[in-house]
Scaffold this active site. Structure first.
Site, PDB file in Angstrom:
ATOM      1  N   HIS A 205       7.428  -8.523   2.389  1.00  0.00           N
ATOM      2  CA  HIS A 205       7.078  -7.094   2.326  1.00  0.00           C
ATOM      3  C   HIS A 205       6.027  -6.639   3.336  1.00  0.00           C
ATOM      4  CE1 HIS A 205       3.571  -8.637   0.208  1.00  0.00           C
ATOM      5  NE2 HIS A 205       2.991  -7.504   0.499  1.00  0.00           N
TER       6      HIS A 205
HETATM    7  C1  UD1 Z   1       0.425  -3.334  -1.237  1.00  0.00           C
HETATM    8  C2  UD1 Z   1      -0.864  -3.917  -0.672  1.00  0.00           C
HETATM    9  C3  UD1 Z   1      -0.660  -5.363  -0.248  1.00  0.00           C
HETATM   10  C4  UD1 Z   1      -0.005  -6.195  -1.334  1.00  0.00           C
HETATM   11  C5  UD1 Z   1       1.269  -5.494  -1.800  1.00  0.00           C
HETATM   12  C6  UD1 Z   1       1.944  -6.287  -2.919  1.00  0.00           C
HETATM   13  C7  UD1 Z   1      -2.396  -2.382   0.534  1.00  0.00           C
HETATM   14  C8  UD1 Z   1      -2.888  -1.959   1.855  1.00  0.00           C
HETATM   15  N1  UD1 Z   1      -1.314  -3.193   0.515  1.00  0.00           N
HETATM   16  O1  UD1 Z   1       1.354  -3.212  -0.181  1.00  0.00           O
HETATM   17  O2  UD1 Z   1      -1.916  -5.934   0.043  1.00  0.00           O
HETATM   18  O3  UD1 Z   1       0.306  -7.478  -0.837  1.00  0.00           O
HETATM   19  O4  UD1 Z   1       0.923  -4.188  -2.252  1.00  0.00           O
HETATM   20  O5  UD1 Z   1       3.007  -5.633  -3.485  1.00  0.00           O
HETATM   21  O6  UD1 Z   1      -2.962  -1.964  -0.466  1.00  0.00           O
HETATM   22  N2  UD1 Z   1       6.464   1.665  -4.044  1.00  0.00           N
HETATM   23  C9  UD1 Z   1       7.400   1.859  -5.023  1.00  0.00           C
HETATM   24  N3  UD1 Z   1       7.067   1.495  -6.299  1.00  0.00           N
HETATM   25  C10 UD1 Z   1       5.859   0.980  -6.615  1.00  0.00           C
HETATM   26  C11 UD1 Z   1       4.931   0.784  -5.588  1.00  0.00           C
HETATM   27  C12 UD1 Z   1       5.248   1.118  -4.304  1.00  0.00           C
HETATM   28  O7  UD1 Z   1       8.502   2.338  -4.788  1.00  0.00           O
HETATM   29  O8  UD1 Z   1       5.594   0.702  -7.795  1.00  0.00           O
HETATM   30  C13 UD1 Z   1       6.773   2.061  -2.661  1.00  0.00           C
HETATM   31  C14 UD1 Z   1       5.719   3.031  -2.098  1.00  0.00           C
HETATM   32  O9  UD1 Z   1       5.980   4.337  -2.473  1.00  0.00           O
HETATM   33  C15 UD1 Z   1       5.804   2.765  -0.617  1.00  0.00           C
HETATM   34  C16 UD1 Z   1       6.132   1.288  -0.558  1.00  0.00           C
HETATM   35  O10 UD1 Z   1       6.682   0.928  -1.822  1.00  0.00           O
HETATM   36  O11 UD1 Z   1       6.864   3.489  -0.035  1.00  0.00           O
HETATM   37  C17 UD1 Z   1       4.938   0.446  -0.208  1.00  0.00           C
HETATM   38  O12 UD1 Z   1       3.895   0.595  -1.169  1.00  0.00           O
HETATM   39  P1  UD1 Z   1       2.339   0.522  -0.765  1.00  0.00           P
HETATM   40  O13 UD1 Z   1       1.562   0.612  -2.015  1.00  0.00           O
HETATM   41  O14 UD1 Z   1       2.058   1.485   0.328  1.00  0.00           O
HETATM   42  O15 UD1 Z   1       2.107  -0.879  -0.082  1.00  0.00           O
HETATM   43  P2  UD1 Z   1       2.681  -2.314  -0.350  1.00  0.00           P
HETATM   44  O16 UD1 Z   1       3.594  -2.657   0.786  1.00  0.00           O
HETATM   45  O17 UD1 Z   1       3.241  -2.455  -1.733  1.00  0.00           O
END
Ligand code: UD1
Length: 367
Positions: A205
């Site tokens: 990811h």
């Molecule tokens: C975040 C953390 C990372 C951790 C990872 C584990 C930061 C900078 N990054 O990255 O350290 O390793 O989590 O999972 O804080 N989304 C969903 N559902 C959810 C959560 C997120 O659909 O429950 C989507 C968001 O809307 C976004 C994408 O997934 O489009 C990424 O989510 P984001 O929280 O920005 O960062 P992660 O890549 O999950």
């Protein structure tokens, strides 16, 4: 003593669970949990609260999605209101997600003793959003709890006074130790009709790997090569799934033979999958440590790691550039039994949260 602990994203939940339990058992600590909502899906958040036996958070800020600036700015505004209302003695943040940095800034500015669990880790790569969060948090917190020797060295190099720093071990391993037996009862392997040690487990990811088409294409090829040798189980992160879908590559991924694509898994299911895999391929931070503890071979698709003990003592190997040929060679080697024997790092013993609770009460609280 009143402690507010902050969680935001999936890797925080297994770190806060043992701390909350230790605070409750301590007897003189009032433990309050604030969830910023960075991860909000049932599968990315709620299931962890249930399985890790965490109570419903006392405050849920509901700030999920959006840019990192949007997340941090909104978390800061709402967290300030909570701090003003609750007047905690201590704010505790864990790991390196956006909530970690945002809430530590607010708490320190409000004059509250603020402590960081999992301090001192450095990848040396400031293009990783987490590295920036780590540096900000460690540079302002009053107490720094460290998981491995490299963290002590990094903080000393950055000029942090010794009296702020405590080498305590790894709270994430506390959760693993606590729940490992329970995870053994998970029916996930029989539900998937896969035998123990007969599959490769994969997670992916990191923005550097999955936010560009070249990376996504290379990962497709790597999975194809892996699935030609063993069943591959891949619980896919929402970021990765969204990106494959946007580029119309998701159907290509789904069509790979011998690949089991799953939704994000609960803690117990995932622990059971890790414990019984013959190899884990990942770019996660925490999984490098969990595989080291479980002594399962791990290939990490990154140029650098902030957790070098997993390489020097553990079962982890880094592979840069997502090169399908090199990955395939290394994978084949491991599947042929040429594995790296690891040892468990010092103080990764399941007792870290108790150590932290005692230090907080003794060193950070005046009756
Ligand atoms: C975040 C953390 C990372 C951790 C990872 C584990 C930061 C900078 N990054 O990255 O350290 O390793 O989590 O999972 O804080 N989304 C969903 N559902 C959810 C959560 C997120 O659909 O429950 C989507 C968001 O809307 C976004 C994408 O997934 O489009 C990424 O989510 P984001 O929280 O920005 O960062 P992660 O890549 O999950």
């Amino acid at each position: 003593m009143k402690i507010i602990s902050v969680v935001g994203a999936r890797p925080n939940f297994m770190k806060i669970a043992p701390l909350h339990r230790a605070f409750k058992n301590h007897g003189k600590i009032n433990s309050i949990i604030v969830h910023t909502g960075q991860h909000y899906d049932e599968k990315m958040s709620d299931i962890f609260f249930n399985q890790l036996e965490l109570p419903k958070p006392d405050y849920y800020l509901g700030i999920g999605g959006g840019t990192h600036t949007y997340q941090k700015a909104n978390v800061m505004l709402k967290f300030e209101e909570i701090i003003n209302k609750e007047k905690p003695d201590i704010v505790l943040v864990v790991g390196d997600v956006n909530a970690t940095a945002a809430c530590s800034i607010v708490a320190v500015k409000a004059g509250i003793k603020t402590v960081h669990v999992e301090a001192g880790l450095r990848s040396g790569d400031r293009e990783m959003p987490e590295e920036v969060n780590r540096i900000i948090t460690d540079s302002i917190c009053n107490g720094l709890f460290v998981t491995e020797q490299s963290g002590m060295i990094n903080l000393a190099k950055e000029g942090v006074p010794d009296e702020k720093v405590f080498f305590v071990g790894n709270v994430m391993i506390d959760s693993l130790v606590h729940f490992r037996e329970k995870a053994k009862t998970s029916p996930i392997l029989s539900n998937l009709s896969v035998a123990k040690k007969e599959y490769i487990l994969m997670t992916m990811h990191r923005p550097s790997n999955v936010d560009n088409e070249e990376g996504l294409q290379k990962i497709l090829q790597i999975i194809k090569n892996a699935a030609a040798q063993k069943t591959v189980i891949f619980p896919i992160h929402p970021r990765t799934k969204n990106n494959y879908t946007k580029l119309n590559l998701y159907t290509k991924l789904e069509s790979i033979e011998n690949l089991i694509l799953l939704e994000p898994q609960g803690y117990l299911e995932f622990l059971h999958l890790m414990d019984n895999a013959c190899l884990i391929i990942t770019d996660s931070g925490g999984i490098q440590e969990e595989t080291t503890f479980l002594q399962v071979p791990c290939l990490t698709f990154r140029d650098s790691t902030e957790r070098p003990v997993t390489v020097t003592l553990g079962t982890n190997q880094l592979l840069a550039n997502l090169d399908p040929i090199i990955v395939n060679e290394r994978m084949t080697d491991i599947l042929n039994g040429n594995t790296k024997q690891g040892v468990i790092p010092p103080l990764w013993d399941g007792q870290t949260a108790e150590r932290i609770a005692n230090i907080l009460y003794t060193n950070f609280y005046k009756n």
